[in-house]
Design an enzyme around this catalytic site. Structure first.
Site, PDB file in Angstrom:
ATOM      1  CD1 TRP A 131      -1.800   2.327   1.768  1.00  7.32           C
ATOM      2  CD2 TRP A 131      -3.259   0.981   0.738  1.00  7.32           C
ATOM      3  NE1 TRP A 131      -2.951   3.034   1.598  1.00  7.32           N
ATOM      4  CE2 TRP A 131      -3.875   2.240   0.965  1.00  7.32           C
ATOM      5  CE3 TRP A 131      -3.994  -0.026   0.104  1.00  7.32           C
ATOM      6  CZ2 TRP A 131      -5.195   2.508   0.596  1.00  7.32           C
ATOM      7  CZ3 TRP A 131      -5.291   0.240  -0.261  1.00  7.32           C
ATOM      8  CH2 TRP A 131      -5.879   1.491  -0.020  1.00  7.32           C
ATOM      9  CG  HIS A 173      -3.308  -3.667   7.203  1.00  8.58           C
ATOM     10  ND1 HIS A 173      -4.627  -3.997   7.438  1.00  8.58           N
ATOM     11  CD2 HIS A 173      -2.839  -3.127   8.352  1.00  8.58           C
ATOM     12  CE1 HIS A 173      -4.940  -3.660   8.669  1.00  8.58           C
ATOM     13  NE2 HIS A 173      -3.880  -3.130   9.246  1.00  8.58           N
ATOM     14  CG  HIS A 206      -4.663  -7.640   5.007  1.00  8.05           C
ATOM     15  ND1 HIS A 206      -4.357  -7.348   3.700  1.00  8.05           N
ATOM     16  CD2 HIS A 206      -5.436  -6.620   5.444  1.00  8.05           C
ATOM     17  CE1 HIS A 206      -4.896  -6.190   3.354  1.00  8.05           C
ATOM     18  NE2 HIS A 206      -5.581  -5.727   4.392  1.00  8.05           N
ATOM     19  CG  ASP A 221      -8.689  -4.360   7.289  1.00  9.05           C
ATOM     20  OD1 ASP A 221      -7.503  -4.703   7.151  1.00  9.05           O
ATOM     21  OD2 ASP A 221      -9.255  -3.550   6.541  1.00  9.05           O
ATOM     22  CG  HIS A 255      -6.959  -1.039   9.673  1.00 11.90           C
ATOM     23  ND1 HIS A 255      -5.680  -0.526   9.588  1.00 11.90           N
ATOM     24  CD2 HIS A 255      -7.448  -1.041   8.394  1.00 11.90           C
ATOM     25  CE1 HIS A 255      -5.402  -0.236   8.327  1.00 11.90           C
ATOM     26  NE2 HIS A 255      -6.454  -0.525   7.584  1.00 11.90           N
ATOM     27  CG  HIS A 272     -12.321   0.121   6.047  1.00 12.86           C
ATOM     28  ND1 HIS A 272     -11.882   0.563   4.828  1.00 12.86           N
ATOM     29  CD2 HIS A 272     -11.502  -0.919   6.374  1.00 12.86           C
ATOM     30  CE1 HIS A 272     -10.845  -0.168   4.428  1.00 12.86           C
ATOM     31  NE2 HIS A 272     -10.598  -1.074   5.353  1.00 12.86           N
ATOM     32  CD  GLU A 318      -9.052  -4.489   3.191  1.00 16.08           C
ATOM     33  OE1 GLU A 318      -9.870  -3.551   3.178  1.00 16.08           O
ATOM     34  OE2 GLU A 318      -7.902  -4.395   3.689  1.00 16.08           O
TER      35      GLU A 318
END
Length: 210
Positions: free
Chosen positions: A20, A50, A54, A56, A60, A161, A173
């Site tokens: 990311w 992440h 993974h 969440d 987070h 989210h 995700e």
């Protein structure tokens, strides 16, 4: 990758994989080699929690949200339905209402994204915040996706989210669903037992029901 009846739908963790933007890259190396110490190879890794496929935890994106160890393993083991949404560029209530989700508790969305672990996607399917209330109405408590996030990469509010969390829906995700057919499967994607954590890599596998 298939082993017996199980299909591995995990994005593997490996050096050089895409992360990311601005996040900690994954790095594995030997901190001590058997050739040097005479006993064993000992590896170490640095990574964002992440990276790859993974889970969440609500912490987070919410300082008051539950942390990883407060989530039941039961969330991540059980039957799941894979739904093909490759024909749409965004997924919200309207799009999901066209599918039969009665009795589904874990929903995996197969989007049009090409999930290449070595390349972070410039664009991916957008999930709209109004899916949270719909999934709650259906009794769904886990949503898995084959893209890096349920929100856009430039989002600061993380509205989807929060919508999912407020609806009691947990998130996985970066699944690898490109070669998975729609249908019902046994599903396992257990996070690591990381106390106080905001997320965790998972090893996700499925096998057809019946």
């Amino acid at each position: 990758m298939k082993e017996g009846n199980w299909t591995d739908i995990t994005q593997p963790l490996k050096n050089g994989m895409a992360n990311w933007p601005g996040d900690t890259p994954f790095r594995f190396e030997l901190s001590s080699a058997k050739a040097e110490n005479g006993a064993a190879n000992i590896g170490q890794m640095t990574t964002s929690l992440h990276m790859g496929t993974h889970a969440d935890a609500p912490y987070h994106f919410d300082d008051d949200g539950k942390r990883l160890e407060q989530l039941s393993p039961d969330l991540y083991i059980g039957n799941a339905r894979v739904v093909d949404v490759t024909r749409v560029s965004e997924v919200g209530r309207k799009e999901l209402e066209s599918f039969d989700l009665d009795g589904v508790r874990r929903l995996l969305l197969k989007t049009s994204a090409t999930n290449d672990p070595m390349t972070f996607p410039e664009n991916y399917t957008e999930l709209l915040p109004d899916i949270g209330p719909l999934l709650k109405e259906k009794g769904i408590f886990l949503l898995g996706i084959d893209i890096p996030s349920v929100d856009r990469v430039d989002s600061k509010e993380l509205a989807t989210h929060h919508s999912l969390d407020e609806s009691g829906v947990h998130i996985i995700e970066n699944l690898m669903l490109e070669n998975v057919e729609p249908g019902d499967y046994e599903f396992i994607a257990l996070p690591l037992a990381l106390h106080g954590a905001d997320g965790s890599p998972v090893r996700a596998v499925i096998r057809p029901l019946g």
